[in-house]
Design an enzyme around this catalytic site. Structure first.
Site, PDB file in Angstrom:
ATOM      1  N   HIS A   1     -23.727 -15.125  31.544  1.00 31.10           N
ATOM      2  CA  HIS A   1     -22.976 -14.172  30.660  1.00 31.10           C
ATOM      3  C   HIS A   1     -22.804 -14.675  29.475  1.00 31.10           C
ATOM      4  CE1 HIS A   1     -19.067 -15.430  31.767  1.00 31.10           C
ATOM      5  NE2 HIS A   1     -19.641 -15.274  32.935  1.00 31.10           N
TER       6      HIS A   1
ATOM      7  N   ASP B   1      -7.246  -8.221  29.374  1.00 34.01           N
ATOM      8  CA  ASP B   1      -8.724  -8.544  30.233  1.00 34.01           C
ATOM      9  C   ASP B   1      -8.615  -9.959  30.646  1.00 34.01           C
ATOM     10  OD1 ASP B   1     -11.156  -8.743  31.073  1.00 34.01           O
ATOM     11  OD2 ASP B   1     -12.290  -8.748  29.300  1.00 34.01           O
TER      12      ASP B   1
ATOM     13  N   GLU C   1     -13.873 -16.760  28.227  1.00 32.74           N
ATOM     14  CA  GLU C   1     -14.095 -16.524  29.804  1.00 32.74           C
ATOM     15  C   GLU C   1     -15.443 -17.240  30.533  1.00 32.74           C
ATOM     16  OE1 GLU C   1     -15.325 -12.622  30.994  1.00 32.74           O
ATOM     17  OE2 GLU C   1     -14.992 -11.776  28.732  1.00 32.74           O
TER      18      GLU C   1
ATOM     19  N   GLU D   1     -10.307 -16.376  32.415  1.00 31.13           N
ATOM     20  CA  GLU D   1     -10.366 -15.405  31.305  1.00 31.13           C
ATOM     21  C   GLU D   1      -9.124 -15.408  30.614  1.00 31.13           C
ATOM     22  OE1 GLU D   1     -11.919 -11.537  31.689  1.00 31.13           O
ATOM     23  OE2 GLU D   1     -12.524 -11.433  29.718  1.00 31.13           O
TER      24      GLU D   1
ATOM     25  N   TYR E   1     -21.311 -19.710  38.801  1.00 31.58           N
ATOM     26  CA  TYR E   1     -21.566 -18.855  39.866  1.00 31.58           C
ATOM     27  C   TYR E   1     -22.602 -19.476  40.626  1.00 31.58           C
ATOM     28  CZ  TYR E   1     -18.944 -15.887  36.530  1.00 31.58           C
ATOM     29  OH  TYR E   1     -18.240 -15.565  35.234  1.00 31.58           O
TER      30      TYR E   1
ATOM     31  N   ASP F   1     -10.684 -10.001  38.317  1.00 39.70           N
ATOM     32  CA  ASP F   1     -10.810  -9.749  36.881  1.00 39.70           C
ATOM     33  C   ASP F   1     -10.344  -8.357  36.577  1.00 39.70           C
ATOM     34  OD1 ASP F   1     -11.788  -8.929  34.195  1.00 39.70           O
ATOM     35  OD2 ASP F   1     -13.783  -9.656  34.546  1.00 39.70           O
TER      36      ASP F   1
ATOM     37  N   HIS G   1     -20.383  -7.935  37.986  1.00 40.55           N
ATOM     38  CA  HIS G   1     -19.474  -6.596  38.124  1.00 40.55           C
ATOM     39  C   HIS G   1     -19.283  -6.011  39.464  1.00 40.55           C
ATOM     40  CE1 HIS G   1     -20.460  -5.988  33.247  1.00 40.55           C
ATOM     41  NE2 HIS G   1     -19.300  -7.122  33.399  1.00 40.55           N
TER      42      HIS G   1
ATOM     43  N   ASP H   1     -15.076  20.853  41.190  1.00 38.26           N
ATOM     44  CA  ASP H   1     -14.263  21.424  40.075  1.00 38.26           C
ATOM     45  C   ASP H   1     -13.296  20.186  39.724  1.00 38.26           C
ATOM     46  OD1 ASP H   1     -12.742  21.568  42.300  1.00 38.26           O
ATOM     47  OD2 ASP H   1     -12.153  23.727  41.835  1.00 38.26           O
TER      48      ASP H   1
ATOM     49  N   ARG I   1     -14.437 -17.823  37.254  1.00 37.79           N
ATOM     50  CA  ARG I   1     -14.323 -17.448  36.012  1.00 37.79           C
ATOM     51  C   ARG I   1     -12.784 -17.523  35.612  1.00 37.79           C
ATOM     52  NH1 ARG I   1     -16.965 -13.326  35.942  1.00 37.79           N
ATOM     53  NH2 ARG I   1     -15.536 -11.557  36.155  1.00 37.79           N
TER      54      ARG I   1
ATOM     55  N   HIS J   1     -14.556  -4.142  25.811  1.00 39.73           N
ATOM     56  CA  HIS J   1     -15.434  -4.778  24.928  1.00 39.73           C
ATOM     57  C   HIS J   1     -15.584  -3.950  23.582  1.00 39.73           C
ATOM     58  CE1 HIS J   1     -17.731  -5.589  28.834  1.00 39.73           C
ATOM     59  NE2 HIS J   1     -16.793  -6.466  28.776  1.00 39.73           N
TER      60      HIS J   1
ATOM     61  N   HIS K   1     -15.937 -11.831  24.134  1.00 37.93           N
ATOM     62  CA  HIS K   1     -16.159 -10.440  23.482  1.00 37.93           C
ATOM     63  C   HIS K   1     -14.915  -9.900  22.625  1.00 37.93           C
ATOM     64  CE1 HIS K   1     -14.235  -8.648  26.674  1.00 37.93           C
ATOM     65  NE2 HIS K   1     -14.726  -9.292  27.541  1.00 37.93           N
TER      66      HIS K   1
HETATM   67  N1  GLY Z   1     -14.026  -7.340  32.697  1.00 36.78           N
HETATM   68  C1  GLY Z   1     -14.937  -7.467  31.937  1.00 36.78           C
HETATM   69  C2  GLY Z   1     -15.468  -8.408  31.003  1.00 36.78           C
HETATM   70  O1  GLY Z   1     -14.670  -9.600  31.345  1.00 36.78           O
HETATM   71  O2  GLY Z   1     -16.117  -8.414  30.067  1.00 36.78           O
HETATM   72 MN    MN Z   2     -13.873 -10.014  29.396  1.00 35.98          MN
HETATM   73 MN    MN Z   3     -12.750  -9.407  32.257  1.00 35.41          MN
END
Ligand code: GLY
Ligand code: MN
Ligand code: MN
Length: 435
Positions: free
Chosen positions: A343, A264, A380, A404, A384, A253, A236, A33, A402, A354, A347
């Site tokens: 990737h 982000d 970003e 970003e 890898y 991240d 992810h 619950d 990465r 996103h 975005h």
């Molecule tokens: N943290 C998700 C991205 O960088 O798109």
């Molecule tokens: Mn991002």
């Molecule tokens: Mn990110």
């Protein structure tokens, strides 16, 4: 509440003659619950500031009443358990809504409200139970027109409609983003200071969360990724449960959300505070590309140029690092770069990590949208190298990097909203583990 009314005025210009139906986000059970913590549907919040579940907005530009909401009743017993509810009267008064009803009155009232409109804006597939109800609504509106030959009302995508408003940030929006991005950047610095061999990814996540809540963030903007060593190659990565080892990199991240805007940021740095020569080879290339992309960003640049440039530049890096053994053009044509850079480089960013907004303009030929002032997005790039990649030089295996940042386009270039988070090697090496 003025900010929400202002947004509805802008929406009214685009949706005149029609009606926009936005439904609150469903609540999800976590276990037994216990619910997952609740966050309102972003578009519904964007237009009203309303945060309760079980609610529906019907917005009919130019008609009376124009803004209609269906909400939960006041309920003394439930409020004892779950907290305050505004009820229809409180919703109307505090949120400046023209007409409010109880949620259970929706079926009875909706056909009449939609009878005069010429089209609907609705997003399917968010709440499939409500989708079925919506199909019933379409049917009853059609019936209410009698044998007039009008058929069902056309249905357009409410997310594309509202998303196009959200994609150009106003001065208020940018101020809110500066706040969320500033909190995020300072929390990253706190994690850098706390990072040392033997700390667990989870402990560092705790440092990040402690820092953002200390700075009055509302929550994380998305599930944080705290990935040491080769875990960084899982894009992810969700487990965040390993021990950070001496000699490994840490990729984090993570973003703070404040008043529905999110930062982000990704930073990658050595757990022990000193990059190895092999780590530097990869890091320096990603950093160079990332900084050049920030410098390139200005009004008029086609959005897809950022991705194309990233692919070219990172493919060159892959060749120089001995990861790819063919020339740039062939590597791009055969998409070989995807093995090490799978990737996109960017975005939109805003109330959703996103964020909504179109990437192509509609027309006879779909073309990439050009950047314009007020558009906010991430930059970003990453490389890898899987730990078990036999094609890669051994010293590079298991390295994932990465970097970003979050930017908003200005009249002449862009503002980097996350520049408080260090990314230069010397800055990082001076701060890691110095908490
Ligand atoms: N943290 C998700 C991205 O960088 O798109
Ligand atoms: Mn991002
Ligand atoms: Mn990110």
């Amino acid at each position: 509440m003025e900010v929400f009314a202002r947004r509805r005025r802008l929406l009214a210009e685009k949706a005149k003659g029609g009606a926009v139906i936005l439904v609150s986000h469903p609540e999800y059970i976590r276990n037994n619950d216990v619910h997952h913590s609740y966050r309102q549907d972003t578009n519904l919040f964007y237009l009203t500031g309303w945060e309760e579940p079980d609610s529906i907005l019907v917005f009919r530009p130019g008609r009376t009443p124009e803004t209609v909401m269906f909400v939960r009743p006041k309920d003394v017993e439930r409020e004892t358990w779950d907290g305050f509810r505004y009820g229809p009267a409180g919703c109307a008064q505090e949120f400046k809504i023209d007409k409010t009803y109880l949620i259970e009155e929706f079926d009875k009232e909706i056909a009449e409200l939609l009878k005069p409109v010429d089209r609907l804006y609705y997003r399917f597939n968010i709440d499939q139970e409500f989708d079925r109800k919506f199909l019933g609504v379409l049917e009853s509106v059609k019936r209410s027109h009698g044998r007039s030959g009008r058929g069902h009302l056309p249905v357009l995508d409410s997310w594309e409609l509202v998303g196009e408003l959200r994609v150009i940030k106003t001065a208020d929006d940018v101020e809110a983003m500066r706040k969320a991005c500033g909190i995020t950047a300072r929390a990253h610095v706190d994690v850098m200071k706390a990072t040392k061999p033997g700390k667990t990814e989870r402990q560092l996540l705790g440092v990040f969360l402690g820092s953002i809540y200390n700075q009055n963030a509302d929550r994380e903007g998305y599930g944080s990724i705290v990935a040491s060593g080769a875990n960084a190659c899982t894009l992810h990565y969700v487990f965040n449960d390993q021990v950070c080892r001496d000699g490994d990199l840490l990729l984090i991240d993570a973003g703070a959300e404040a008043r529905y805007y999110t930062g982000d940021i990704t930073r990658t740095y050595p757990v022990n505070g000193k990059f190895t020569a092999a780590q530097r080879k990869v890091y320096d290339r990603v950093l160079e590309v990332q900084k050049d992309l920030v410098t390139m960003t200005k009004p008029g640049l086609a959005f897809k140029t950022l991705q194309e440039t990233t692919i070219e530049r990172l493919t060159d890096a892959m060749i120089d690092l001995g990861l790819i053994k063919v020339k740039r053009q062939e590597a791009i044509e055969r998409m070989l770069f995807k093995k090490y850079y799978p990737h996109g480089v960017s975005h939109y960013l805003g109330m959703d990590v996103h964020d909504t907004g179109l990437y192509q303009t509609l027309g006879e030929n779909m073309v990439s949208r050009n950047l314009e002032p007020g558009v906010a997005f991430t930059i970003e790039p990453g490389l890898y190298i899987p730990w078990d990649d036999k094609d890669a030089p051994e010293e590079l295996r298991g390295i994932g990097v990465r970097i970003e940042d979050d930017v908003v386009v200005t009249a002449t270039g862009c503002e980097n909203l996350t520049s408080e988070a260090p990314k230069e090697v010397s800055e990082l090496e001076a701060i890691i583990g110095r908490g």
